[in-house]
Write a protein that holds these residues in place. Structure first.
Motif, PDB file in Angstrom:
ATOM      1  N   GLY A 107      66.698 -68.020 -38.659  1.00 24.66           N
ATOM      2  CA  GLY A 107      67.165 -66.644 -38.606  1.00 24.66           C
ATOM      3  C   GLY A 107      68.644 -66.644 -38.270  1.00 24.66           C
ATOM      4  N   MET A 108      68.973 -67.081 -37.060  1.00 25.29           N
ATOM      5  CA  MET A 108      70.371 -67.176 -36.642  1.00 25.29           C
ATOM      6  C   MET A 108      70.998 -68.505 -37.063  1.00 25.29           C
ATOM      7  SD  MET A 108      70.438 -65.552 -32.797  1.00 25.29           S
ATOM      8  CE  MET A 108      72.211 -65.608 -32.642  1.00 25.29           C
ATOM      9  N   PHE A 109      70.173 -69.531 -37.221  1.00 26.43           N
ATOM     10  CA  PHE A 109      70.659 -70.885 -37.493  1.00 26.43           C
ATOM     11  C   PHE A 109      69.840 -71.504 -38.613  1.00 26.43           C
ATOM     12  CE2 PHE A 109      70.883 -69.807 -33.022  1.00 26.43           C
ATOM     13  CZ  PHE A 109      72.236 -69.945 -32.770  1.00 26.43           C
ATOM     14  N   SER A 110      70.404 -72.512 -39.267  1.00 23.53           N
ATOM     15  CA  SER A 110      69.648 -73.175 -40.332  1.00 23.53           C
ATOM     16  C   SER A 110      68.596 -74.118 -39.750  1.00 23.53           C
ATOM     17  CB  SER A 110      70.589 -73.927 -41.278  1.00 23.53           C
ATOM     18  OG  SER A 110      71.384 -74.848 -40.571  1.00 23.53           O
ATOM     19  N   ASN A 111      68.828 -74.617 -38.522  1.00 22.88           N
ATOM     20  CA  ASN A 111      67.858 -75.480 -37.850  1.00 22.88           C
ATOM     21  C   ASN A 111      68.249 -75.629 -36.377  1.00 22.88           C
ATOM     22  OD1 ASN A 111      69.849 -77.623 -37.658  1.00 22.88           O
ATOM     23  ND2 ASN A 111      69.439 -78.034 -39.818  1.00 22.88           N
ATOM     24  N   GLU A 112      67.404 -76.331 -35.611  1.00 21.12           N
ATOM     25  CA  GLU A 112      67.662 -76.473 -34.175  1.00 21.12           C
ATOM     26  C   GLU A 112      68.897 -77.324 -33.890  1.00 21.12           C
ATOM     27  OE1 GLU A 112      64.928 -79.536 -32.034  1.00 21.12           O
ATOM     28  OE2 GLU A 112      63.800 -78.790 -33.768  1.00 21.12           O
ATOM     29  N   TYR A 113      69.266 -78.203 -34.811  1.00 19.32           N
ATOM     30  CA  TYR A 113      70.443 -79.049 -34.600  1.00 19.32           C
ATOM     31  C   TYR A 113      71.720 -78.216 -34.654  1.00 19.32           C
ATOM     32  CZ  TYR A 113      66.815 -82.408 -35.539  1.00 19.32           C
ATOM     33  OH  TYR A 113      65.637 -83.103 -35.498  1.00 19.32           O
ATOM     34  N   GLU A 114      71.768 -77.276 -35.589  1.00 19.17           N
ATOM     35  CA  GLU A 114      72.922 -76.380 -35.659  1.00 19.17           C
ATOM     36  C   GLU A 114      73.008 -75.539 -34.383  1.00 19.17           C
ATOM     37  OE1 GLU A 114      74.675 -72.553 -38.144  1.00 19.17           O
ATOM     38  OE2 GLU A 114      72.847 -73.516 -38.869  1.00 19.17           O
ATOM     39  N   ASN A 116      71.857 -76.304 -31.404  1.00 16.46           N
ATOM     40  CA  ASN A 116      72.282 -77.202 -30.336  1.00 16.46           C
ATOM     41  C   ASN A 116      73.789 -77.457 -30.392  1.00 16.46           C
ATOM     42  OD1 ASN A 116      71.574 -79.251 -28.172  1.00 16.46           O
ATOM     43  ND2 ASN A 116      72.599 -80.536 -29.682  1.00 16.46           N
ATOM     44  N   ASP A 117      74.286 -77.781 -31.574  1.00 13.11           N
ATOM     45  CA  ASP A 117      75.716 -78.080 -31.719  1.00 13.11           C
ATOM     46  C   ASP A 117      76.571 -76.875 -31.349  1.00 13.11           C
ATOM     47  OD1 ASP A 117      74.945 -80.593 -32.531  1.00 13.11           O
ATOM     48  OD2 ASP A 117      75.392 -80.257 -34.660  1.00 13.11           O
ATOM     49  N   GLN A 118      76.150 -75.694 -31.738  1.00 17.67           N
ATOM     50  CA  GLN A 118      76.895 -74.486 -31.381  1.00 17.67           C
ATOM     51  C   GLN A 118      76.905 -74.284 -29.875  1.00 17.67           C
ATOM     52  OE1 GLN A 118      76.360 -70.614 -33.119  1.00 17.67           O
ATOM     53  NE2 GLN A 118      76.185 -71.451 -35.181  1.00 17.67           N
ATOM     54  N   PHE A 119      75.768 -74.500 -29.224  1.00 19.07           N
ATOM     55  CA  PHE A 119      75.691 -74.331 -27.782  1.00 19.07           C
ATOM     56  C   PHE A 119      76.642 -75.304 -27.082  1.00 19.07           C
ATOM     57  CE2 PHE A 119      73.835 -75.207 -23.577  1.00 19.07           C
ATOM     58  CZ  PHE A 119      73.888 -73.924 -23.044  1.00 19.07           C
ATOM     59  N   ILE A 120      76.609 -76.562 -27.478  1.00 15.34           N
ATOM     60  CA  ILE A 120      77.475 -77.565 -26.862  1.00 15.34           C
ATOM     61  C   ILE A 120      78.945 -77.206 -27.065  1.00 15.34           C
ATOM     62  CG2 ILE A 120      78.231 -79.978 -27.020  1.00 15.34           C
ATOM     63  CD1 ILE A 120      75.238 -80.659 -27.563  1.00 15.34           C
ATOM     64  N   THR A 121      79.305 -76.780 -28.271  1.00 14.14           N
ATOM     65  CA  THR A 121      80.692 -76.390 -28.543  1.00 14.14           C
ATOM     66  C   THR A 121      81.100 -75.200 -27.664  1.00 14.14           C
ATOM     67  OG1 THR A 121      80.566 -77.177 -30.816  1.00 14.14           O
ATOM     68  CG2 THR A 121      82.262 -75.534 -30.339  1.00 14.14           C
ATOM     69  N   LEU A 122      80.228 -74.237 -27.523  1.00 17.30           N
ATOM     70  CA  LEU A 122      80.535 -73.058 -26.693  1.00 17.30           C
ATOM     71  C   LEU A 122      80.702 -73.458 -25.221  1.00 17.30           C
ATOM     72  CD1 LEU A 122      78.063 -70.542 -28.324  1.00 17.30           C
ATOM     73  CD2 LEU A 122      80.564 -70.332 -28.305  1.00 17.30           C
TER      74      LEU A 122
END
Length: 128
Positions: A107-114, A116-122
């Motif tokens: 919905g918001m992301f293509s998968n859980e890896y995306e 996760n990566d967004q969270f870490i970057t933020l």
């Protein structure tokens, strides 16, 4: 503020386990949760959130719509960035920010890896 990334918690039971693991921080947890529904019940998670969390931010999605029935006052963030920012606004010294969605990422992301990566970057962009 301590930050825990439990992105892989994609079921309500996994988020419940994370909240239990942080039991020493009960009342000091700012939870970021929500996302896409997997057809699992949310009642027990809603009860656990009410018992353990100081504040909860929900990420938009079909699972969040179900959680809102249990947690009607919880704000819904349109983006993960908005959710992280709101969590930081509510967290005080000694609190914990827990990212444990309890839902799928679709919905918001293509998968859980995306997600996760967004969270870490933020988080890495936040001042220490």
């Amino acid at each position: 503020v301590k930050i825990y990334n439990d992105n892989n918690a994609t079921t309500p039971e996994a988020t419940i386990a994370a909240l239990k693991a942080l039991g020493a921080h009960t009342g000091k947890i700012v939870l970021i949760a929500g996302g896409s529904d997997k057809g699992l019940p949310f009642h027990a998670l809603g009860e656990m959130i009410q018992k353990t969390c100081k504040y909860v931010v929900l990420l938009k999605g079909t699972g969040t719509e179900l959680l809102k029935k249990i947690l009607p006052d919880a704000p819904v963030a349109d983006t993960l960035s908005d959710g992280v920012n709101l969590a930081f606004q509510k967290a005080e010294k000694g609190d914990v920010i827990l990212f444990s969605p309890g839902c799928a990422s679709f919905g918001m992301f293509s998968n859980e890896y995306e997600r996760n990566d967004q969270f870490i970057t933020l988080i890495n962009g936040k001042p220490n």
